[in-house]
Each structure stands twice: as structure tokens, then as C-alpha cells.
Design a protein around this motif. Structure first.
Motif, PDB file in Angstrom:
ATOM      1  N   ASP A 100      32.479   6.678  31.548  1.00 14.19           N
ATOM      2  CA  ASP A 100      31.280   6.047  30.988  1.00 14.19           C
ATOM      3  C   ASP A 100      31.064   4.659  31.584  1.00 14.19           C
ATOM      4  O   ASP A 100      29.932   4.219  31.761  1.00 14.19           O
ATOM      5  N   VAL A 101      32.161   3.965  31.876  1.00 17.36           N
ATOM      6  CA  VAL A 101      32.128   2.585  32.334  1.00 17.36           C
ATOM      7  C   VAL A 101      33.257   2.381  33.336  1.00 17.36           C
ATOM      8  O   VAL A 101      34.340   2.945  33.155  1.00 17.36           O
ATOM      9  N   VAL A 102      33.015   1.564  34.358  1.00 14.21           N
ATOM     10  CA  VAL A 102      34.075   1.146  35.273  1.00 14.21           C
ATOM     11  C   VAL A 102      34.085  -0.379  35.280  1.00 14.21           C
ATOM     12  O   VAL A 102      33.049  -1.020  35.431  1.00 14.21           O
ATOM     13  N   VAL A 103      35.278  -0.944  35.093  1.00 14.53           N
ATOM     14  CA  VAL A 103      35.456  -2.392  35.027  1.00 14.53           C
ATOM     15  C   VAL A 103      36.364  -2.819  36.173  1.00 14.53           C
ATOM     16  O   VAL A 103      37.365  -2.162  36.445  1.00 14.53           O
ATOM     17  N   SER A 104      36.022  -3.930  36.821  1.00 12.44           N
ATOM     18  CA  SER A 104      36.860  -4.512  37.875  1.00 12.44           C
ATOM     19  C   SER A 104      37.746  -5.582  37.254  1.00 12.44           C
ATOM     20  O   SER A 104      37.261  -6.438  36.514  1.00 12.44           O
ATOM     21  N   LEU A 105      39.035  -5.526  37.581  1.00 13.42           N
ATOM     22  CA  LEU A 105      39.986  -6.515  37.071  1.00 13.42           C
ATOM     23  C   LEU A 105      40.679  -7.201  38.240  1.00 13.42           C
ATOM     24  O   LEU A 105      40.918  -6.584  39.281  1.00 13.42           O
ATOM     25  N   VAL A 122      31.283 -10.536  29.851  1.00 15.83           N
ATOM     26  CA  VAL A 122      32.692 -10.442  29.478  1.00 15.83           C
ATOM     27  C   VAL A 122      33.576 -10.902  30.639  1.00 15.83           C
ATOM     28  O   VAL A 122      34.791 -10.760  30.587  1.00 15.83           O
ATOM     29  N   GLU A 123      32.933 -11.459  31.664  1.00  9.10           N
ATOM     30  CA  GLU A 123      33.682 -11.935  32.829  1.00  9.10           C
ATOM     31  C   GLU A 123      34.737 -12.945  32.400  1.00  9.10           C
ATOM     32  O   GLU A 123      34.471 -13.845  31.603  1.00  9.10           O
ATOM     33  N   GLY A 124      35.945 -12.790  32.916  1.00 12.29           N
ATOM     34  CA  GLY A 124      37.050 -13.685  32.582  1.00 12.29           C
ATOM     35  C   GLY A 124      37.852 -13.248  31.374  1.00 12.29           C
ATOM     36  O   GLY A 124      38.939 -13.769  31.128  1.00 12.29           O
ATOM     37  N   SER A 125      37.335 -12.280  30.609  1.00 13.79           N
ATOM     38  CA  SER A 125      38.080 -11.754  29.456  1.00 13.79           C
ATOM     39  C   SER A 125      39.149 -10.782  29.950  1.00 13.79           C
ATOM     40  O   SER A 125      38.990 -10.126  30.971  1.00 13.79           O
ATOM     41  N   ARG A 126      40.212 -10.698  29.210  1.00 14.33           N
ATOM     42  CA  ARG A 126      41.224  -9.685  29.510  1.00 14.33           C
ATOM     43  C   ARG A 126      40.792  -8.388  28.841  1.00 14.33           C
ATOM     44  O   ARG A 126      40.373  -8.412  27.677  1.00 14.33           O
ATOM     45  N   LEU A 127      40.903  -7.288  29.552  1.00 16.61           N
ATOM     46  CA  LEU A 127      40.520  -6.007  28.967  1.00 16.61           C
ATOM     47  C   LEU A 127      41.334  -5.732  27.704  1.00 16.61           C
ATOM     48  O   LEU A 127      40.811  -5.239  26.702  1.00 16.61           O
ATOM     49  N   GLN A 128      42.589  -6.100  27.715  1.00 14.85           N
ATOM     50  CA  GLN A 128      43.445  -5.835  26.553  1.00 14.85           C
ATOM     51  C   GLN A 128      43.050  -6.665  25.330  1.00 14.85           C
ATOM     52  O   GLN A 128      43.448  -6.350  24.214  1.00 14.85           O
ATOM     53  N   ILE A 136      38.641  -9.418  33.663  1.00 11.44           N
ATOM     54  CA  ILE A 136      37.416  -8.793  34.155  1.00 11.44           C
ATOM     55  C   ILE A 136      36.756  -9.746  35.154  1.00 11.44           C
ATOM     56  O   ILE A 136      36.597 -10.934  34.866  1.00 11.44           O
ATOM     57  N   THR A 137      36.385  -9.203  36.319  1.00 11.68           N
ATOM     58  CA  THR A 137      35.914 -10.057  37.411  1.00 11.68           C
ATOM     59  C   THR A 137      34.394 -10.132  37.559  1.00 11.68           C
ATOM     60  O   THR A 137      33.905 -10.800  38.453  1.00 11.68           O
ATOM     61  N   ASP A 138      33.645  -9.447  36.726  1.00 10.09           N
ATOM     62  CA  ASP A 138      32.182  -9.536  36.791  1.00 10.09           C
ATOM     63  C   ASP A 138      31.612  -9.432  35.382  1.00 10.09           C
ATOM     64  O   ASP A 138      32.353  -9.356  34.413  1.00 10.09           O
ATOM     65  N   PHE A 180      42.074  -4.201  40.517  1.00 12.11           N
ATOM     66  CA  PHE A 180      42.059  -2.911  39.835  1.00 12.11           C
ATOM     67  C   PHE A 180      40.631  -2.490  39.511  1.00 12.11           C
ATOM     68  O   PHE A 180      39.780  -3.334  39.230  1.00 12.11           O
ATOM     69  N   PHE A 181      40.407  -1.209  39.523  1.00  6.68           N
ATOM     70  CA  PHE A 181      39.241  -0.610  38.896  1.00  6.68           C
ATOM     71  C   PHE A 181      39.779   0.179  37.720  1.00  6.68           C
ATOM     72  O   PHE A 181      40.733   0.952  37.871  1.00  6.68           O
ATOM     73  N   VAL A 182      39.191  -0.013  36.548  1.00  7.01           N
ATOM     74  CA  VAL A 182      39.593   0.750  35.366  1.00  7.01           C
ATOM     75  C   VAL A 182      38.367   1.507  34.876  1.00  7.01           C
ATOM     76  O   VAL A 182      37.353   0.910  34.504  1.00  7.01           O
TER      77      VAL A 182
END
Length: 127
Positions: A8-13, A37-43, A19-21, A107-109
Motif C-alpha cells: 500500500d505504501v513504500v517508505v524510504s529510510l 513525516v520526514e525525519g521521523s523513525r518508522l518505529q 524517514i527520508t522524504d 532502506f525501502f520498507v
């Protein structure tokens, strides 16, 4: 890429799992439309400490799989719960792919929402 097709979503880390964007589609998934959400940690979107720790271990384990000379191995799945801005839990399946950029490892998640929905049963009346 393949993650865009199945998730559904791809996030760059980045290499510190931030998150890089702006990740607008992820922001919409966690009901933060219009906010970056740039700069936030996915966790940080995972309310359970076990999920946070497991994700960090899971993502960082991919760095050992990446060589500078070749592609990363196929993504492996992990299940977590994310929390949206309204406090709702979102069951999700994550797929992580590590890659080496010229500057650092990244990373791509891929994130796919997991639902309990069952297929619509066939209607016997219309047979």
C-alpha cells in the motif's frame, strides 16, 4: 519497483531508520494528511516496544545481506502494529530491502495493511 506493486505504501529510510522524504502516502495511512513525516523513525509509529525492537533488528539484519557489488536479497516479511494519529491500531506487514547508495546504506520498507476481511461469499440466490 516491485514493492510499489504489492504494498500500500513504500517508505524510504536512511541508515538510522529515519524517514527520508515527506512520505505522503504513509502520512495518509496514519491519518496525518498534509503533514510531513520526514525525519521521523518508522518505529515511532509502533506502539509496542517489542515491535519497535523487532523492526530495528529486522531492518538492520538486512545490512549484512547487502554487498557493494550486488543486489540485495528478496525482501522478507514482518508483522507489526502501527498506531495512527486517532489512536487506531493498523495491523501491517512490512517488507524491507536494503541498498547501498553512494553516500550510505539505505532502506525501502513496503507496508501492506493486513485486514480480517473475508472474500464476499457467493450469493446462492443468483445461481
Amino acid at each position: 519497483n516491485l514493492l510499489d506493486l504489492v504494498c500500500d505504501v513504500v517508505v524510504s529510510l536512511d541508515d538510522s531508520l529515519k524517514i527520508t522524504d515527506s512520505a505522503r502516502r504513509f502520512a495518509a495511512m496514519v491519518t496525518l494528511q498534509g503533514k510531513s513525516v520526514e525525519g521521523s523513525r518508522l518505529q515511532d509509529f509502533m506502539p509496542a516496544a517489542e515491535d519497535q525492537q523487532a523492526f530495528e533488528k529486522y531492518a538492520l539484519s538486512h545490512t549484512a545481506d547487502v554487498s557493494d557489488a550486488g543486489p540485495s536479497p528478496p525482501p522478507r516479511a514482518m508483522h507489526v502494529k502501527l498506531r495512527d494519529s486517532l489512536g487506531n491500531l493498523i495491523r501491517a506487514e512490512l517488507f524491507c530491502v536494503a541498498f547501498q547508495s553512494p553516500v550510505r546504506r539505505s532502506f525501502f520498507v513496503g507496508i501492506k495493511e493486513v485486514t480480517d476481511s473475508l472474500p464476499i461469499p457467493e450469493c446462492q440466490a443468483f445461481r
